[in-house]
Write a protein that holds these residues in place. Structure first.
Motif, short mmCIF file in Angstrom:
data_model
loop_
_atom_site.label_atom_id
_atom_site.label_comp_id
_atom_site.label_asym_id
_atom_site.label_seq_id
_atom_site.Cartn_x
_atom_site.Cartn_y
_atom_site.Cartn_z
N SER A 90 42.57 42.79 43.25
CA SER A 90 43.29 42.25 42.27
C SER A 90 42.15 41.34 41.21
CB SER A 90 44.01 40.79 42.67
OG SER A 90 44.87 41.49 43.45
N PRO A 91 42.39 41.30 39.87
CA PRO A 91 41.74 40.60 39.07
C PRO A 91 41.33 39.29 39.34
CG PRO A 91 43.64 41.13 37.96
CD PRO A 91 43.69 41.46 39.46
N MET A 92 40.05 38.97 39.18
CA MET A 92 39.33 37.63 39.22
C MET A 92 39.83 36.96 40.62
SD MET A 92 40.10 36.50 35.14
CE MET A 92 40.10 34.80 35.56
N ASN A 93 39.36 37.67 41.61
CA ASN A 93 39.71 37.29 42.97
C ASN A 93 38.46 36.64 43.46
OD1 ASN A 93 38.27 39.03 45.30
ND2 ASN A 93 38.82 40.32 43.65
N VAL A 94 38.73 35.59 44.52
CA VAL A 94 37.53 34.82 45.11
C VAL A 94 37.70 35.41 46.59
CG1 VAL A 94 36.65 32.93 45.89
CG2 VAL A 94 37.71 32.79 43.46
N ARG A 95 36.63 36.27 47.13
CA ARG A 95 36.56 36.84 48.43
C ARG A 95 37.90 37.47 48.92
NH1 ARG A 95 33.52 31.94 51.83
NH2 ARG A 95 33.85 33.52 53.44
N GLY A 96 38.73 37.77 48.00
CA GLY A 96 39.90 38.71 48.59
C GLY A 96 40.93 37.55 49.04
N GLN A 97 40.89 36.45 48.89
CA GLN A 97 41.90 35.41 49.62
C GLN A 97 42.72 34.94 48.20
OE1 GLN A 97 42.01 35.31 52.56
NE2 GLN A 97 40.25 36.20 53.34
N ILE A 98 41.99 34.64 47.19
CA ILE A 98 42.98 34.20 46.15
C ILE A 98 42.74 34.98 44.70
CG2 ILE A 98 43.35 31.74 46.97
CD1 ILE A 98 41.11 30.88 45.13
N CYS A 99 43.46 34.92 43.90
CA CYS A 99 43.28 35.80 42.89
C CYS A 99 43.80 35.07 41.42
CB CYS A 99 43.49 37.11 42.81
SG CYS A 99 45.22 37.41 42.86
N ALA A 100 43.69 35.33 40.38
CA ALA A 100 43.98 34.71 39.05
C ALA A 100 45.59 34.99 38.90
CB ALA A 100 43.55 34.98 37.81
N PRO A 101 46.29 36.11 39.01
CA PRO A 101 47.46 36.13 38.73
C PRO A 101 48.29 35.45 39.94
CG PRO A 101 46.47 38.55 38.87
CD PRO A 101 45.35 37.47 39.21
N PHE A 102 48.10 35.45 41.07
CA PHE A 102 48.80 34.62 41.91
C PHE A 102 48.47 33.07 41.74
CE2 PHE A 102 49.35 38.78 43.90
CZ PHE A 102 50.64 38.65 44.25
N ALA A 103 47.67 32.80 41.26
CA ALA A 103 47.22 31.25 41.00
C ALA A 103 48.22 30.93 39.89
CB ALA A 103 45.88 31.22 40.65
#
Length: 125
Positions: A90-103
């Motif tokens: 996913s775009p702009m993810n952090v370590r695969g745990q969170i990402c910008a679209p879901f934030a």
């Protein structure tokens, strides 16, 4: 006791809704998501009570970031092998745990939940 009862209701509601949203969205969930959901809706309730004078969009932004932080912490604790979710692509993810679209999605869902809390307050007064 009234405040604690309301916080408990928020926690229990979140512990049911978060896994239900996951099941509806992707067809599965993990038991830890009930705890994450309870913490998330409890955090939104605290924002609603403590930040009443702030505009809804600011409350929702804060709520979305808090829920994303909870998701990140739970990811580090329970999702090390990416067996619950995987945002590595996913775009702009952090370590695969969170990402910008879901934030951003959490900010939107926070706005809905906070607007609902405001509406309930208005019905009670």
């Amino acid at each position: 006791l009234k405040g604690r009862a309301a916080m408990l209701r928020a926690f229990l509601t979140g512990s049911i809704l978060y896994p239900a949203i996951e099941v509806a969205w992707r067809g599965r969930t993990h038991p830890a998501m009930a705890l994450a959901g309870g913490l998330g809706l409890s955090a939104l309730y605290r924002i609603h009570r403590a930040k009443k004078s702030r505009p809804l969009w600011r409350q929702a932004l804060l709520g979305g970031f808090l829920i994303t932080g909870i998701e990140f912490a739970f990811g580090l604790l329970f999702n090390r092998r990416y067996h619950i979710w995987d945002y590595r692509r996913s775009p702009m993810n952090v370590r695969g745990q969170i990402c910008a679209p879901f934030a951003l999605a959490w900010c939107g869902l926070s706005a809905v939940a906070l607007a609902g809390m405001r509406m309930l307050d208005g019905m009670r007064s």
